[in-house]
Design an enzyme around this catalytic site. Structure first.
Site, PDB file in Angstrom:
ATOM      1  N   ASP A  90      16.820   0.234  11.676  1.00 43.87           N
ATOM      2  CA  ASP A  90      15.834   1.264  12.050  1.00 43.87           C
ATOM      3  C   ASP A  90      16.471   2.442  12.778  1.00 43.87           C
ATOM      4  O   ASP A  90      15.837   3.060  13.645  1.00 43.87           O
ATOM      5  CB  ASP A  90      14.719   0.649  12.924  1.00 43.87           C
ATOM      6  CG  ASP A  90      13.927  -0.405  12.162  1.00 43.87           C
ATOM      7  OD1 ASP A  90      13.378  -1.305  12.833  1.00 43.87           O
ATOM      8  OD2 ASP A  90      13.866  -0.322  10.930  1.00 43.87           O
ATOM      9  N   GLU A 137       1.099   7.059   7.114  1.00 42.08           N
ATOM     10  CA  GLU A 137       2.255   6.638   6.310  1.00 42.08           C
ATOM     11  C   GLU A 137       2.032   7.023   4.852  1.00 42.08           C
ATOM     12  O   GLU A 137       2.937   7.503   4.166  1.00 42.08           O
ATOM     13  CB  GLU A 137       2.451   5.121   6.399  1.00 42.08           C
ATOM     14  CG  GLU A 137       2.893   4.617   7.749  1.00 42.08           C
ATOM     15  CD  GLU A 137       3.102   3.116   7.749  1.00 42.08           C
ATOM     16  OE1 GLU A 137       3.511   2.536   6.725  1.00 42.08           O
ATOM     17  OE2 GLU A 137       2.854   2.509   8.801  1.00 42.08           O
ATOM     18  N   SER A 146       0.829  -1.217   0.000  1.00 36.95           N
ATOM     19  CA  SER A 146       0.000   0.000   0.000  1.00 36.95           C
ATOM     20  C   SER A 146       0.860   1.261   0.000  1.00 36.95           C
ATOM     21  O   SER A 146       0.498   2.253  -0.635  1.00 36.95           O
ATOM     22  CB  SER A 146      -0.973  -0.003   1.181  1.00 36.95           C
ATOM     23  OG  SER A 146      -0.299   0.212   2.409  1.00 36.95           O
ATOM     24  N   ASN A 147       2.005   1.233   0.671  1.00 36.96           N
ATOM     25  CA  ASN A 147       2.898   2.403   0.627  1.00 36.96           C
ATOM     26  C   ASN A 147       3.494   2.566  -0.772  1.00 36.96           C
ATOM     27  O   ASN A 147       3.599   3.675  -1.282  1.00 36.96           O
ATOM     28  CB  ASN A 147       4.005   2.262   1.666  1.00 36.96           C
ATOM     29  CG  ASN A 147       3.571   2.742   3.043  1.00 36.96           C
ATOM     30  OD1 ASN A 147       3.413   3.936   3.266  1.00 36.96           O
ATOM     31  ND2 ASN A 147       3.352   1.810   3.944  1.00 36.96           N
ATOM     32  N   ILE A 154      15.739  -8.420   6.774  1.00 30.06           N
ATOM     33  CA  ILE A 154      16.898  -7.659   7.256  1.00 30.06           C
ATOM     34  C   ILE A 154      17.968  -7.709   6.159  1.00 30.06           C
ATOM     35  O   ILE A 154      18.254  -8.781   5.629  1.00 30.06           O
ATOM     36  CB  ILE A 154      17.478  -8.289   8.542  1.00 30.06           C
ATOM     37  CG1 ILE A 154      16.391  -8.401   9.618  1.00 30.06           C
ATOM     38  CG2 ILE A 154      18.690  -7.488   9.021  1.00 30.06           C
ATOM     39  CD1 ILE A 154      16.214  -7.237  10.511  1.00 30.06           C
ATOM     40  N   LEU A 155      18.508  -6.574   5.797  1.00 24.86           N
ATOM     41  CA  LEU A 155      19.522  -6.512   4.747  1.00 24.86           C
ATOM     42  C   LEU A 155      20.913  -6.482   5.401  1.00 24.86           C
ATOM     43  O   LEU A 155      21.106  -5.875   6.449  1.00 24.86           O
ATOM     44  CB  LEU A 155      19.296  -5.264   3.890  1.00 24.86           C
ATOM     45  CG  LEU A 155      17.991  -5.294   3.075  1.00 24.86           C
ATOM     46  CD1 LEU A 155      17.639  -3.903   2.589  1.00 24.86           C
ATOM     47  CD2 LEU A 155      18.098  -6.290   1.921  1.00 24.86           C
ATOM     48  N   HIS A 167       9.055   3.150   8.803  1.00 24.44           N
ATOM     49  CA  HIS A 167       8.915   2.265   9.953  1.00 24.44           C
ATOM     50  C   HIS A 167       7.707   2.731  10.757  1.00 24.44           C
ATOM     51  O   HIS A 167       7.597   3.934  11.048  1.00 24.44           O
ATOM     52  CB  HIS A 167      10.193   2.315  10.807  1.00 24.44           C
ATOM     53  CG  HIS A 167      10.131   1.460  12.040  1.00 24.44           C
ATOM     54  ND1 HIS A 167      10.283   0.096  11.994  1.00 24.44           N
ATOM     55  CD2 HIS A 167       9.914   1.785  13.332  1.00 24.44           C
ATOM     56  CE1 HIS A 167      10.170  -0.385  13.224  1.00 24.44           C
ATOM     57  NE2 HIS A 167       9.942   0.612  14.060  1.00 24.44           N
ATOM     58  N   THR A 178      20.659   2.754   7.325  1.00 26.54           N
ATOM     59  CA  THR A 178      22.087   2.554   7.611  1.00 26.54           C
ATOM     60  C   THR A 178      22.236   1.132   8.160  1.00 26.54           C
ATOM     61  O   THR A 178      21.259   0.416   8.335  1.00 26.54           O
ATOM     62  CB  THR A 178      22.567   3.545   8.692  1.00 26.54           C
ATOM     63  OG1 THR A 178      21.824   3.280   9.902  1.00 26.54           O
ATOM     64  CG2 THR A 178      22.344   4.982   8.260  1.00 26.54           C
TER      65      THR A 178
END
Ligand code: GRF
Length: 195
Positions: free
Chosen positions: A145, A174, A12-13, A92-93, A109, A141
């Protein structure tokens, strides 16, 4: 500016970001929507909006995060993005991946960071008895978060709120915040802008 968007679910974002870029008079345009889940409902929404899509199933890499990211990088680098937006992206990257896009990767977030990094943000805000909750767009970064905040939107926590009712109230904000911050970010603005 060329914008790629990473999603994991409903998107949706992502839809709001794409629609805002397509509304015209915008410094950026969408060049790819990619998901770690081939069944993400957002992929069909992106295709319906005319945006190229890609899916790399993280489950095919059995926990080998680097192998998954190497596969994800293929369509991503082919799209030659100037900016990478995480929008409901639930993986998670690794620092190696983030370092490739540092300074041009942003995320939304669903909490008023630095409060409640990680998951279950709405339940935690309710549990804590917070009067307010909200969403944060920040630069990504290597600390989860925790990158520089680009903007926040606040909502009241109402008596009797459940995580679902609060999540819906935050999500609506958002959808206002993220397109605004992407416009600013794509135009080179970095100072914080709250709504
Ligand atoms: C929502 O919980 C939203 O708060 C967070 O990601 C989740 C899915 O968003 N940003 P979307 O509908 O996939 O954009």
């Amino acid at each position: 500016k060329r914008v790629a968007i990473l999603i994991s679910g409903s998107g949706s974002n992502m839809v709001r970001l794409v629609q805002d870029m397509q509304a015209g008079d915008h410094p950026a345009r969408p060049v790819l929507v990619a998901s770690n889940d081939p069944n993400a409902a957002g992929l069909a929404k992106a295709a319906a909006l005319g945006v190229p899509t890609a899916a790399v199933d993280h489950r095919a890499f059995k926990g080998d995060r680097s192998a998954f990211e190497a596969a994800l990088l293929q369509p991503l680098l082919d799209a030659r993005p100037d900016i990478l937006c995480l929008a409901g992206f639930m993986r998670i990257l690794t620092p190696a991946f983030i370092e490739r896009f540092e300074g041009r990767m942003i995320n939304i977030h669903p909490s008023l960071l630095p409060k409640y990094p990680g998951l279950h943000t709405h339940a935690r805000a309710i549990e804590a008895g917070d009067a307010e909750a909200g969403a944060t767009v920040h630069e990504v970064t290597t600390d989860l978060d925790s990158g520089p905040i680009l903007g926040q939107a606040r909502v009241p926590v109402e008596p009797g709120d459940t995580p679902a009712t609060l999540a819906a109230r935050v999500l609506a904000r958002e959808h206002q915040l993220y397109p605004l911050i992407l416009r600013r970010f794509a135009a080179g603005a970095r100072e914080r802008f709250d709504i």
